[in-house]
Design a protein around this motif. Sequence first.
Motif, PDB file in Angstrom:
ATOM      1  N   PRO A  40      -0.320 -40.282   1.288  1.00 48.77           N
ATOM      2  CA  PRO A  40      -0.501 -39.689   2.619  1.00 48.77           C
ATOM      3  C   PRO A  40       0.282 -38.407   2.837  1.00 48.77           C
ATOM      4  CG  PRO A  40       0.850 -41.684   2.750  1.00 48.77           C
ATOM      5  CD  PRO A  40       0.313 -41.625   1.357  1.00 48.77           C
ATOM      6  N   ASP A  41       1.321 -38.166   2.018  1.00 49.58           N
ATOM      7  CA  ASP A  41       2.151 -36.962   2.187  1.00 49.58           C
ATOM      8  C   ASP A  41       1.745 -35.833   1.249  1.00 49.58           C
ATOM      9  OD1 ASP A  41       2.930 -38.236  -0.135  1.00 49.58           O
ATOM     10  OD2 ASP A  41       5.083 -37.972   0.185  1.00 49.58           O
ATOM     11  N   ALA A  42       0.616 -35.941   0.575  1.00 45.99           N
ATOM     12  CA  ALA A  42       0.190 -34.909  -0.364  1.00 45.99           C
ATOM     13  C   ALA A  42      -0.111 -33.608   0.379  1.00 45.99           C
ATOM     14  CB  ALA A  42      -1.044 -35.376  -1.136  1.00 45.99           C
ATOM     15  N   PRO A  54     -13.161 -32.228   5.491  1.00 47.05           N
ATOM     16  CA  PRO A  54     -12.759 -33.589   5.850  1.00 47.05           C
ATOM     17  C   PRO A  54     -11.842 -34.204   4.782  1.00 47.05           C
ATOM     18  CG  PRO A  54     -15.109 -33.296   6.202  1.00 47.05           C
ATOM     19  CD  PRO A  54     -14.631 -32.071   5.476  1.00 47.05           C
ATOM     20  N   THR A  55     -10.883 -34.996   5.230  1.00 45.83           N
ATOM     21  CA  THR A  55      -9.935 -35.633   4.314  1.00 45.83           C
ATOM     22  C   THR A  55      -9.875 -37.128   4.572  1.00 45.83           C
ATOM     23  OG1 THR A  55      -8.033 -35.342   5.786  1.00 45.83           O
ATOM     24  CG2 THR A  55      -8.516 -33.547   4.234  1.00 45.83           C
ATOM     25  N   ALA A  56      -9.382 -37.842   3.582  1.00 48.23           N
ATOM     26  CA  ALA A  56      -9.159 -39.281   3.709  1.00 48.23           C
ATOM     27  C   ALA A  56      -7.977 -39.661   2.830  1.00 48.23           C
ATOM     28  CB  ALA A  56     -10.395 -40.071   3.302  1.00 48.23           C
ATOM     29  N   VAL A  57      -7.241 -40.670   3.255  1.00 49.13           N
ATOM     30  CA  VAL A  57      -6.139 -41.218   2.469  1.00 49.13           C
ATOM     31  C   VAL A  57      -6.491 -42.644   2.079  1.00 49.13           C
ATOM     32  CG1 VAL A  57      -3.711 -41.897   2.453  1.00 49.13           C
ATOM     33  CG2 VAL A  57      -4.401 -39.763   3.590  1.00 49.13           C
ATOM     34  N   VAL A  58      -6.463 -42.899   0.770  1.00 48.28           N
ATOM     35  CA  VAL A  58      -6.644 -44.266   0.265  1.00 48.28           C
ATOM     36  C   VAL A  58      -5.372 -44.571  -0.528  1.00 48.28           C
ATOM     37  CG1 VAL A  58      -8.090 -45.832  -1.076  1.00 48.28           C
ATOM     38  CG2 VAL A  58      -9.140 -43.908   0.136  1.00 48.28           C
ATOM     39  N   ASP A  59      -4.406 -45.159   0.162  1.00 50.13           N
ATOM     40  CA  ASP A  59      -3.076 -45.396  -0.412  1.00 50.13           C
ATOM     41  C   ASP A  59      -3.153 -46.579  -1.379  1.00 50.13           C
ATOM     42  OD1 ASP A  59      -0.405 -45.944  -0.940  1.00 50.13           O
ATOM     43  OD2 ASP A  59       0.248 -45.496   1.098  1.00 50.13           O
ATOM     44  N   HIS A  60      -2.941 -46.314  -2.659  1.00 43.84           N
ATOM     45  CA  HIS A  60      -3.077 -47.359  -3.678  1.00 43.84           C
ATOM     46  C   HIS A  60      -2.087 -48.495  -3.471  1.00 43.84           C
ATOM     47  CE1 HIS A  60       0.100 -44.704  -5.207  1.00 43.84           C
ATOM     48  NE2 HIS A  60       0.563 -45.762  -5.836  1.00 43.84           N
ATOM     49  N   ARG A  61      -0.988 -48.230  -2.768  1.00 38.83           N
ATOM     50  CA  ARG A  61       0.028 -49.263  -2.564  1.00 38.83           C
ATOM     51  C   ARG A  61      -0.426 -50.343  -1.588  1.00 38.83           C
ATOM     52  NH1 ARG A  61       4.503 -44.868  -1.070  1.00 38.83           N
ATOM     53  NH2 ARG A  61       2.669 -44.240   0.132  1.00 38.83           N
ATOM     54  N   LYS A  62      -1.515 -50.088  -0.887  1.00 36.27           N
ATOM     55  CA  LYS A  62      -1.993 -51.053   0.113  1.00 36.27           C
ATOM     56  C   LYS A  62      -3.095 -51.968  -0.412  1.00 36.27           C
ATOM     57  CE  LYS A  62      -0.741 -48.135   4.041  1.00 36.27           C
ATOM     58  NZ  LYS A  62      -1.203 -47.470   5.290  1.00 36.27           N
ATOM     59  N   PHE A  63      -3.384 -51.878  -1.707  1.00 42.09           N
ATOM     60  CA  PHE A  63      -4.463 -52.681  -2.272  1.00 42.09           C
ATOM     61  C   PHE A  63      -3.911 -53.628  -3.326  1.00 42.09           C
ATOM     62  CE2 PHE A  63      -6.358 -48.847  -0.595  1.00 42.09           C
ATOM     63  CZ  PHE A  63      -7.459 -49.329   0.093  1.00 42.09           C
ATOM     64  N   ILE A  64      -4.553 -54.761  -3.439  1.00 41.67           N
ATOM     65  CA  ILE A  64      -4.030 -55.802  -4.337  1.00 41.67           C
ATOM     66  C   ILE A  64      -4.280 -55.473  -5.801  1.00 41.67           C
ATOM     67  CG2 ILE A  64      -4.190 -57.624  -2.603  1.00 41.67           C
ATOM     68  CD1 ILE A  64      -6.804 -58.520  -3.908  1.00 41.67           C
ATOM     69  N   ASP A  65      -5.318 -54.685  -6.070  1.00 47.56           N
ATOM     70  CA  ASP A  65      -5.595 -54.319  -7.456  1.00 47.56           C
ATOM     71  C   ASP A  65      -6.366 -53.003  -7.497  1.00 47.56           C
ATOM     72  OD1 ASP A  65      -8.293 -54.945  -6.842  1.00 47.56           O
ATOM     73  OD2 ASP A  65      -8.053 -56.992  -7.574  1.00 47.56           O
ATOM     74  N   ARG A  66      -6.543 -52.493  -8.698  1.00 50.78           N
ATOM     75  CA  ARG A  66      -7.218 -51.208  -8.863  1.00 50.78           C
ATOM     76  C   ARG A  66      -8.689 -51.275  -8.479  1.00 50.78           C
ATOM     77  NH1 ARG A  66      -6.339 -48.317 -14.406  1.00 50.78           N
ATOM     78  NH2 ARG A  66      -6.641 -50.381 -15.294  1.00 50.78           N
ATOM     79  N   PHE A  67      -9.323 -52.422  -8.705  1.00 50.91           N
ATOM     80  CA  PHE A  67     -10.740 -52.547  -8.352  1.00 50.91           C
ATOM     81  C   PHE A  67     -10.934 -52.382  -6.849  1.00 50.91           C
ATOM     82  CE2 PHE A  67     -14.419 -55.021  -7.008  1.00 50.91           C
ATOM     83  CZ  PHE A  67     -15.413 -54.462  -7.808  1.00 50.91           C
ATOM     84  N   ASP A  68     -10.088 -53.019  -6.057  1.00 55.39           N
ATOM     85  CA  ASP A  68     -10.185 -52.909  -4.599  1.00 55.39           C
ATOM     86  C   ASP A  68      -9.905 -51.477  -4.151  1.00 55.39           C
ATOM     87  OD1 ASP A  68     -10.643 -53.875  -2.061  1.00 55.39           O
ATOM     88  OD2 ASP A  68      -8.567 -54.492  -1.745  1.00 55.39           O
ATOM     89  N   PHE A  69      -8.898 -50.860  -4.752  1.00 55.46           N
ATOM     90  CA  PHE A  69      -8.542 -49.470  -4.452  1.00 55.46           C
ATOM     91  C   PHE A  69      -9.711 -48.533  -4.737  1.00 55.46           C
ATOM     92  CE2 PHE A  69      -6.739 -45.622  -6.672  1.00 55.46           C
ATOM     93  CZ  PHE A  69      -6.370 -44.924  -5.539  1.00 55.46           C
ATOM     94  N   GLU A  70     -10.281 -48.665  -5.926  1.00 53.28           N
ATOM     95  CA  GLU A  70     -11.367 -47.777  -6.311  1.00 53.28           C
ATOM     96  C   GLU A  70     -12.657 -48.062  -5.545  1.00 53.28           C
ATOM     97  OE1 GLU A  70      -9.827 -47.028 -10.899  1.00 53.28           O
ATOM     98  OE2 GLU A  70     -11.652 -48.159 -10.524  1.00 53.28           O
ATOM     99  N   SER A  71     -12.857 -49.304  -5.155  1.00 51.08           N
ATOM    100  CA  SER A  71     -14.045 -49.636  -4.364  1.00 51.08           C
ATOM    101  C   SER A  71     -14.024 -48.907  -3.027  1.00 51.08           C
ATOM    102  CB  SER A  71     -14.137 -51.145  -4.141  1.00 51.08           C
ATOM    103  OG  SER A  71     -14.367 -51.823  -5.362  1.00 51.08           O
ATOM    104  N   ASN A  72     -12.827 -48.760  -2.444  1.00 50.65           N
ATOM    105  CA  ASN A  72     -12.712 -48.028  -1.189  1.00 50.65           C
ATOM    106  C   ASN A  72     -12.994 -46.543  -1.402  1.00 50.65           C
ATOM    107  OD1 ASN A  72     -11.323 -49.527   1.402  1.00 50.65           O
ATOM    108  ND2 ASN A  72     -10.955 -50.622  -0.508  1.00 50.65           N
ATOM    109  N   ILE A  73     -12.513 -45.986  -2.508  1.00 50.83           N
ATOM    110  CA  ILE A  73     -12.810 -44.584  -2.806  1.00 50.83           C
ATOM    111  C   ILE A  73     -14.302 -44.405  -3.042  1.00 50.83           C
ATOM    112  CG2 ILE A  73     -12.498 -42.741  -4.504  1.00 50.83           C
ATOM    113  CD1 ILE A  73      -9.639 -43.672  -4.886  1.00 50.83           C
ATOM    114  N   ASP A  74     -14.882 -45.295  -3.817  1.00 50.97           N
ATOM    115  CA  ASP A  74     -16.314 -45.214  -4.113  1.00 50.97           C
ATOM    116  C   ASP A  74     -17.141 -45.243  -2.832  1.00 50.97           C
ATOM    117  OD1 ASP A  74     -18.532 -45.545  -6.312  1.00 50.97           O
ATOM    118  OD2 ASP A  74     -18.974 -47.064  -4.809  1.00 50.97           O
ATOM    119  N   ALA A  75     -16.774 -46.102  -1.900  1.00 46.50           N
ATOM    120  CA  ALA A  75     -17.518 -46.191  -0.636  1.00 46.50           C
ATOM    121  C   ALA A  75     -17.444 -44.886   0.144  1.00 46.50           C
ATOM    122  CB  ALA A  75     -16.973 -47.356   0.198  1.00 46.50           C
ATOM    123  N   LEU A  76     -16.262 -44.260   0.172  1.00 47.69           N
ATOM    124  CA  LEU A  76     -16.113 -42.983   0.873  1.00 47.69           C
ATOM    125  C   LEU A  76     -16.951 -41.894   0.219  1.00 47.69           C
ATOM    126  CD1 LEU A  76     -12.261 -43.003   1.551  1.00 47.69           C
ATOM    127  CD2 LEU A  76     -14.064 -43.167   3.267  1.00 47.69           C
TER     128      LEU A  76
END
Length: 218
Positions: A40-42, A54-76
């Motif tokens: 978020p501080d980038a 437009p911007t979005a923050v997908v903080d990897h520290r808030k996800f239980i695993d990489r699949f969940d993290f990347e799924s959120n990026i993919d959806a965006l």
Amino acid sequence: MSRAVAVLISGGGSNLQALIESCALPDSAARIVLVISNRPDAYGLVRAREAGIPTAVVDHRKFIDRFDFESNIDALLRQAGVELVCLAGFMRVLTPHFVDAWRDRTLNIHPSLLPAFPGLHTHARALDAGVRLAGCTVHLVRSEVDIGPILMQAAVPVLEDDDDASLAARVLEVEHQAYPRALQLLARGDLVIEGEQVRPADPIVPPARLLLHPLLRS
């Protein structure tokens, strides 16, 4: 019609800035529709907002695993209608699931002349090896780190008095030239990907030189 691009970042975003400026030109074949950061501080987020992107923050520290993290990026990415993805200092290793979903549509830039010096500490390793040329590589992303079809490379001389910082600064200058050029070539359809090789779409009229070198005219 220009192709929709998303840029994934983790930090200051100097390569992002080069892409923003290139995509803002009237004849650009690409337009940046979204910038995503895992931090978020980038500062790159500030660059994007100042450019009206437009911007979005997908903080990897808030996800239980990489699949969940990347799924959120993919959806965006899909919600924004993204066609091409540029990694610009994105400090997360992508899983094969994400890479395969965006195969031949995800670009990365690495600060060495691949396949030499993949991974980290590229400039120190280049200096230790005594090479006379260093540079950067824009390539399509594969599951293995710093592996993939090469779109463009840029070379710079290694000077006798170089240290990590001075060599890194010289390489960064050509990164800012090579990344936008490679994106434009791919977005315009001037390049064709055949397996792990890249060739000009029109062999009779090849695209702009795919090697930027101080001894060659680009």
